[in-house]
Design a protein around this motif. Structure first.
Motif, PDB file in Angstrom:
ATOM      1  N   GLU A 137      -1.234   8.174   8.754  1.00 24.11           N
ATOM      2  CA  GLU A 137      -0.900   8.427   9.755  1.00 24.11           C
ATOM      3  C   GLU A 137      -1.327   8.299  10.916  1.00 24.11           C
ATOM      4  N   LYS A 138      -2.788   7.229  10.717  1.00 28.13           N
ATOM      5  CA  LYS A 138      -3.163   6.481  11.601  1.00 28.13           C
ATOM      6  C   LYS A 138      -3.711   5.461  11.015  1.00 28.13           C
ATOM      7  N   ASP A 139      -3.213   4.408  12.538  1.00 23.36           N
ATOM      8  CA  ASP A 139      -3.371   2.748  12.325  1.00 23.36           C
ATOM      9  C   ASP A 139      -5.626   2.882  13.054  1.00 23.36           C
ATOM     10  N   LEU A 140      -6.129   2.274  12.482  1.00 20.19           N
ATOM     11  CA  LEU A 140      -7.586   1.519  13.217  1.00 20.19           C
ATOM     12  C   LEU A 140      -7.572   0.662  12.483  1.00 20.19           C
TER      13      LEU A 140
ATOM     14  N   ARG B 136      -2.930   5.585 -17.164  1.00 21.43           N
ATOM     15  CA  ARG B 136      -3.731   6.637 -16.781  1.00 21.43           C
ATOM     16  C   ARG B 136      -2.499   7.341 -15.331  1.00 21.43           C
ATOM     17  N   GLY B 137      -1.862   6.571 -14.996  1.00 18.18           N
ATOM     18  CA  GLY B 137      -0.333   7.098 -13.651  1.00 18.18           C
ATOM     19  C   GLY B 137      -0.612   6.324 -12.849  1.00 18.18           C
ATOM     20  N   ASN B 138       0.425   6.009 -11.644  1.00 20.54           N
ATOM     21  CA  ASN B 138       0.697   5.300 -11.470  1.00 20.54           C
ATOM     22  C   ASN B 138      -0.292   4.970  -9.551  1.00 20.54           C
ATOM     23  N   TYR B 139      -0.551   4.207  -9.145  1.00 21.11           N
ATOM     24  CA  TYR B 139      -0.710   4.435  -7.717  1.00 21.11           C
ATOM     25  C   TYR B 139      -0.242   5.143  -6.770  1.00 21.11           C
ATOM     26  N   GLY B 140      -0.828   5.727  -6.009  1.00 26.55           N
ATOM     27  CA  GLY B 140      -0.794   6.716  -5.077  1.00 26.55           C
ATOM     28  C   GLY B 140       0.182   6.347  -4.329  1.00 26.55           C
ATOM     29  N   HIS B 141       0.213   7.006  -3.144  1.00 24.91           N
ATOM     30  CA  HIS B 141       0.870   6.202  -1.616  1.00 24.91           C
ATOM     31  C   HIS B 141      -0.326   6.236  -0.542  1.00 24.91           C
ATOM     32  N   GLU B 142      -1.550   6.087  -0.737  1.00 25.42           N
ATOM     33  CA  GLU B 142      -2.941   6.109  -0.081  1.00 25.42           C
ATOM     34  C   GLU B 142      -2.925   4.331  -0.011  1.00 25.42           C
TER      35      GLU B 142
END
Ligand code: ADP
Ligand code: 2DT
Ligand code: MG
Length: 212
Positions: free
Chosen positions: A60-63, A143-149
């Protein structure tokens, strides 16, 4: 003689190795065995600094990279007074990620040396035990795919792993690698037993400072 202190136990490892599962399970298991124990997850997304970090992780934010590194460290420092108080009251603290994730993730960006990455965390309470949950990328993928973080890609995670290996060469720290491909319960039993042994060993020793 001074009262016995609790131990500081850090869980580190690659994405999906089971750090959060084992952190919760360890605190539950220690409490059931009559020990005083608390869990802290880093980043702690509930504080003001943690909310900034969270908005960065969810994109949501670029730092700026230095800035976010310092925020992750500040998010640990804001817990230090309470951590020390609890440890001295005999409460064992289990941390789900700690300064080692801080260093490994920023160092994996490529243009930050390990020494620079470590500086903001110098002097934090030094973990009595760092459990490294080891899992192959193939098993992690099951154990599943990577999320979107941010940071959730296999190429970046491979660089993070190499940075962890560099940090593990530091023999002044008590790293213990455990096989994270075991079942949740088997791994829990192994971790609980190592944790209890450490708690016993350090209860009359002073708490030290990290990287000092
Ligand atoms: P981490 O905090 O290291 O990213 P989690 O504890 O969130 O990992 O676990 C990631 C996923 O893998 C979850 O779906 C969890 O239920 C599962 N998991 C955790 N430990 C094991 C295990 N020992 N065997 C199989 N699956 C596991
Ligand atoms: P989880 O909440 O799923 O563990 O993901 N990170 C973490 C850093 O870059 N620096 C740090 O100091 C810490 C503690 C790792 C959190 C993400 O934030 C990264 C994955
Ligand atoms: Mg986790």
């Amino acid at each position: 003689m001074a009262a016995r202190r609790g131990a500081l136990i850090a869980l580190e490892g690659v994405d999906r190795a089971g750090k959060s599962t084992q952190g919760r399970r360890l605190v539950q298991g220690l409490r059931a065995a009559g020990h005083k124990a608390d869990l802290i997850r880093f980043p702690d997304r509930t504080t003001e600094i943690g909310q900034l970090i969270s908005s960065y992780l969810v994109r949501e934010k670029d730092l700026e990279d230095h800035t976010v590194h310092l925020l992750f460290s500040a998010n640990r420092w804001e817990h230090v007074p309470l951590m020390k108080e609890k440890l001295h009251q005999g409460i064992t603290i289990v941390v789900d990620r700690y300064a080692f994730s801080g260093v490994a993730f920023t160092n994996a960006k490529g243009n930050f040396c390990l020494d620079w990455c470590k500086q903001p965390d110098v002097g934090l309470p030094k973990p009595d035990l760092i459990l490294f949950l080891q899992l192959s990328p193939e098993e992690a993928a099951e154990r599943g795919n990577y999320g979107h973080e941010r940071y959730e890609s296999s190429s970046f995670q491979e660089k993070v792993l190499q940075s962890f290996y560099c940090l593990m060469e530091d023999k002044t720290l008590n790293w213990k690698t455990v096989d994270a491909s075991q079942s949740i319960e088997d791994l829990h039993r192994e971790i609980k037993s190592i944790a209890e042994k450490t708690m016993e060993e350090v209860q009359n020793k002073p708490l030290e400072e990290l990287w000092k």
